[in-house]
Write an enzyme that holds these catalytic residues in place. Structure first.
Site, PDB file in Angstrom:
ATOM      1  N   GLU A  89     -16.961 -20.719 -62.731  1.00  0.00           N
ATOM      2  CA  GLU A  89     -16.648 -19.289 -62.922  1.00  0.00           C
ATOM      3  C   GLU A  89     -16.632 -18.847 -64.380  1.00  0.00           C
ATOM      4  O   GLU A  89     -15.717 -18.141 -64.811  1.00  0.00           O
ATOM      5  CB  GLU A  89     -15.313 -18.957 -62.261  1.00  0.00           C
ATOM      6  CG  GLU A  89     -15.294 -19.246 -60.780  1.00  0.00           C
ATOM      7  CD  GLU A  89     -13.989 -18.827 -60.104  1.00  0.00           C
ATOM      8  OE1 GLU A  89     -13.017 -18.499 -60.800  1.00  0.00           O
ATOM      9  OE2 GLU A  89     -13.958 -18.824 -58.860  1.00  0.00           O
ATOM     10  N   ASN A 114     -20.839 -23.840 -61.064  1.00  0.00           N
ATOM     11  CA  ASN A 114     -20.379 -23.229 -59.813  1.00  0.00           C
ATOM     12  C   ASN A 114     -19.803 -21.840 -60.103  1.00  0.00           C
ATOM     13  O   ASN A 114     -19.053 -21.668 -61.071  1.00  0.00           O
ATOM     14  CB  ASN A 114     -19.273 -24.131 -59.224  1.00  0.00           C
ATOM     15  CG  ASN A 114     -18.888 -23.803 -57.797  1.00  0.00           C
ATOM     16  OD1 ASN A 114     -19.755 -23.785 -56.918  1.00  0.00           O
ATOM     17  ND2 ASN A 114     -17.611 -23.568 -57.549  1.00  0.00           N
ATOM     18  N   HIS A 134     -18.125 -16.658 -51.116  1.00  0.00           N
ATOM     19  CA  HIS A 134     -16.978 -16.039 -50.450  1.00  0.00           C
ATOM     20  C   HIS A 134     -17.413 -14.617 -50.083  1.00  0.00           C
ATOM     21  O   HIS A 134     -17.352 -13.701 -50.898  1.00  0.00           O
ATOM     22  CB  HIS A 134     -15.764 -16.000 -51.382  1.00  0.00           C
ATOM     23  CG  HIS A 134     -15.234 -17.339 -51.760  1.00  0.00           C
ATOM     24  ND1 HIS A 134     -14.645 -18.180 -50.835  1.00  0.00           N
ATOM     25  CD2 HIS A 134     -15.200 -17.994 -52.941  1.00  0.00           C
ATOM     26  CE1 HIS A 134     -14.263 -19.289 -51.464  1.00  0.00           C
ATOM     27  NE2 HIS A 134     -14.595 -19.206 -52.730  1.00  0.00           N
ATOM     28  N   GLU A 179     -18.369 -23.018 -51.210  1.00  0.00           N
ATOM     29  CA  GLU A 179     -17.038 -22.553 -50.787  1.00  0.00           C
ATOM     30  C   GLU A 179     -17.164 -21.470 -49.724  1.00  0.00           C
ATOM     31  O   GLU A 179     -16.454 -20.465 -49.745  1.00  0.00           O
ATOM     32  CB  GLU A 179     -16.243 -22.021 -51.991  1.00  0.00           C
ATOM     33  CG  GLU A 179     -16.121 -23.027 -53.125  1.00  0.00           C
ATOM     34  CD  GLU A 179     -15.263 -22.534 -54.297  1.00  0.00           C
ATOM     35  OE1 GLU A 179     -14.535 -21.531 -54.146  1.00  0.00           O
ATOM     36  OE2 GLU A 179     -15.334 -23.176 -55.367  1.00  0.00           O
ATOM     37  N   ASP A 199     -16.996 -18.868 -46.971  1.00  0.00           N
ATOM     38  CA  ASP A 199     -16.174 -18.209 -45.946  1.00  0.00           C
ATOM     39  C   ASP A 199     -16.681 -16.780 -45.819  1.00  0.00           C
ATOM     40  O   ASP A 199     -17.265 -16.232 -46.754  1.00  0.00           O
ATOM     41  CB  ASP A 199     -14.665 -18.295 -46.208  1.00  0.00           C
ATOM     42  CG  ASP A 199     -14.228 -17.926 -47.604  1.00  0.00           C
ATOM     43  OD1 ASP A 199     -14.936 -17.145 -48.292  1.00  0.00           O
ATOM     44  OD2 ASP A 199     -13.157 -18.393 -48.025  1.00  0.00           O
TER      45      ASP A 199
HETATM   46  C1  XIL Z   1      -8.403 -21.511 -54.367  1.00  0.00           C
HETATM   47  C2  XIL Z   1      -7.610 -22.336 -53.364  1.00  0.00           C
HETATM   48  O1  XIL Z   1      -8.210 -22.212 -52.095  1.00  0.00           O
HETATM   49  C3  XIL Z   1      -6.172 -21.858 -53.314  1.00  0.00           C
HETATM   50  O2  XIL Z   1      -5.376 -22.751 -52.537  1.00  0.00           O
HETATM   51  C4  XIL Z   1      -5.581 -21.745 -54.713  1.00  0.00           C
HETATM   52  O3  XIL Z   1      -4.304 -21.140 -54.636  1.00  0.00           O
HETATM   53  C5  XIL Z   1      -6.470 -20.934 -55.628  1.00  0.00           C
HETATM   54  O4  XIL Z   1      -7.773 -21.502 -55.627  1.00  0.00           O
HETATM   55  N1  XIL Z   1     -12.910 -20.250 -56.338  1.00  0.00           N
HETATM   56  C6  XIL Z   1     -12.742 -21.601 -56.521  1.00  0.00           C
HETATM   57  C7  XIL Z   1     -11.673 -22.317 -55.768  1.00  0.00           C
HETATM   58  O5  XIL Z   1     -13.536 -22.222 -57.215  1.00  0.00           O
HETATM   59  O6  XIL Z   1     -11.124 -23.381 -56.511  1.00  0.00           O
HETATM   60  C8  XIL Z   1     -10.585 -21.380 -55.347  1.00  0.00           C
HETATM   61  O7  XIL Z   1      -9.667 -22.108 -54.524  1.00  0.00           O
HETATM   62  C9  XIL Z   1     -11.156 -20.187 -54.626  1.00  0.00           C
HETATM   63  C10 XIL Z   1     -12.082 -19.411 -55.517  1.00  0.00           C
END
Ligand code: XIL
Length: 299
Positions: free
Chosen positions: A127, A169, A206, A235, A237
């Site tokens: 990020e 990422n 996401h 990741e 969802d």
């Molecule tokens: C999130 C986790 O799912 C949570 O449990 C935590 O509180 C915050 O981080 N991007 C990422 C992940 O790269 O590491 C994040 O995970 C979600 C967004």
């Protein structure tokens, strides 16, 4: 195949999930984990605040538990993440300049060395690009140490674990027309041109009403792959868990030869960091959702 992992493997891919270490004592959770998935990402346990809570005092117990659970059952592990502006330990949040740069590089070296040979890929940097129309870097304490902090992190990771694939990422890099996507693309192109050791790009994916799945996602994946890196959906969802959107994501990955795996960010809706969006493949009671059936059929 009859499971996500086995079906993905038939296509030369993996199917993974984020795992929260404290849930490994929940047998309903581990039953699904062990049956369906062949790649694991620690949801929080490999982050900077977890692995180096005090400067130069490393803490690997929670991460090791996840790695051991996965590897003893034949699952692989993605390391997440070595350097990030978020979830830093307090001591690091208040650092700057060359001291911070050195601390970050030491962290990358120590953590990548600890897990050497145990993780197939690392999200070396997470990020680092800004949202919005600039296409540039996100401001952070790490960015303020100099624009070369990302390549320095990648070089340190390569030296510490030459066998791991090294990934960049990020989120909201799915839409090919967005400035952030183009900014990351230009960085990867530059890294490949100059020999900075990068092997893969992770697309968090996401998807929600503010940043929806778009049909040019496949163009994004294939354009990055054409730079000579693997691409991975890291990741996933989807707010509301539309079966047809999940199917499209799987089809897009399978259409790109270098898209070598998909990870969903949790198992059951109740495990999600965005549980109210019910964005995952299993209901909170562990039953399969329509999105699960769509993914399995598409694999
Ligand atoms: C999130 C986790 O799912 C949570 O449990 C935590 O509180 C915050 O981080 N991007 C990422 C992940 O790269 O590491 C994040 O995970 C979600 C967004």
């Amino acid at each position: 195949g009859t499971t996500l992992g086995a079906s993905a493997a038939e296509k030369g891919r993996y199917f993974g999930t984020a795992v929260a270490g404290f849930k490994l004592s929940d047998s309903a959770y581990t039953t699904i984990l062990n049956r369906e998935f062949n790649m694991v990402t620690a949801e929080n346990e490999m982050k900077m605040n977890a692995t180096e809570p005090q400067q130069n005092q490393f803490s690997y117990g929670a991460a090791d538990q996840i790695v051991n659970h996965a590897r003893s059952r034949g699952m692989s592990v993605r390391g997440h993440t070595l350097a990030w502006h978020s979830q830093q330990p307090g001591w690091m949040e208040s650092m700057s300049g060359s001291a911070l740069r050195q601390a970050m590089l030491n962290h990358v070296t120590q953590v990548a060395t600890h897990f050497r040979g145990q993780v197939v890929a690392w999200d070396v940097v997470n990020e680092a690009f800004a949202d919005g129309s600039s296409g540039g870097r996100r401001d952070s304490n790490l960015q303020r140490t100099g624009n070369d902090w990302i390549e320095a992190a990648f070089r340190a990771a390569r030296a510490a674990d030459p066998g791991a694939k090294l990934c960049y990422n990020d989120y909201n890099t799915d839409n090919w027309t967005h400035a952030k996507t183009q900014g990351v693309y230009n960085m990867v192109r530059d890294f490949k041109a100059r020999g900075v050791p990068i092997d893969c790009v992770g697309f968090q994916s996401h998807f929600n009403n503010d940043s929806p799945y778009v049909s040019n996602y496949r163009t994004t994946l294939s354009s990055f792959a054409a730079l000579g890196v693997d691409v991975q959906i890291t990741e996933l969802d989807i707010q509301g868990a539309s079966a047809s959107t999940y199917r499209s994501v799987v089809e897009d990955c399978l259409a790109v030869a270098r898209c070598n795996g998909i990870t969903v960010w949790g198992i059951r809706d109740s495990d999600s960091w965005r549980a109210s969006q019910t964005p995952l493949l299993f209901n909170s009671n562990g039953s399969k959702k329509a999105a699960y059936d769509a993914v399995l059929a598409a694999l």
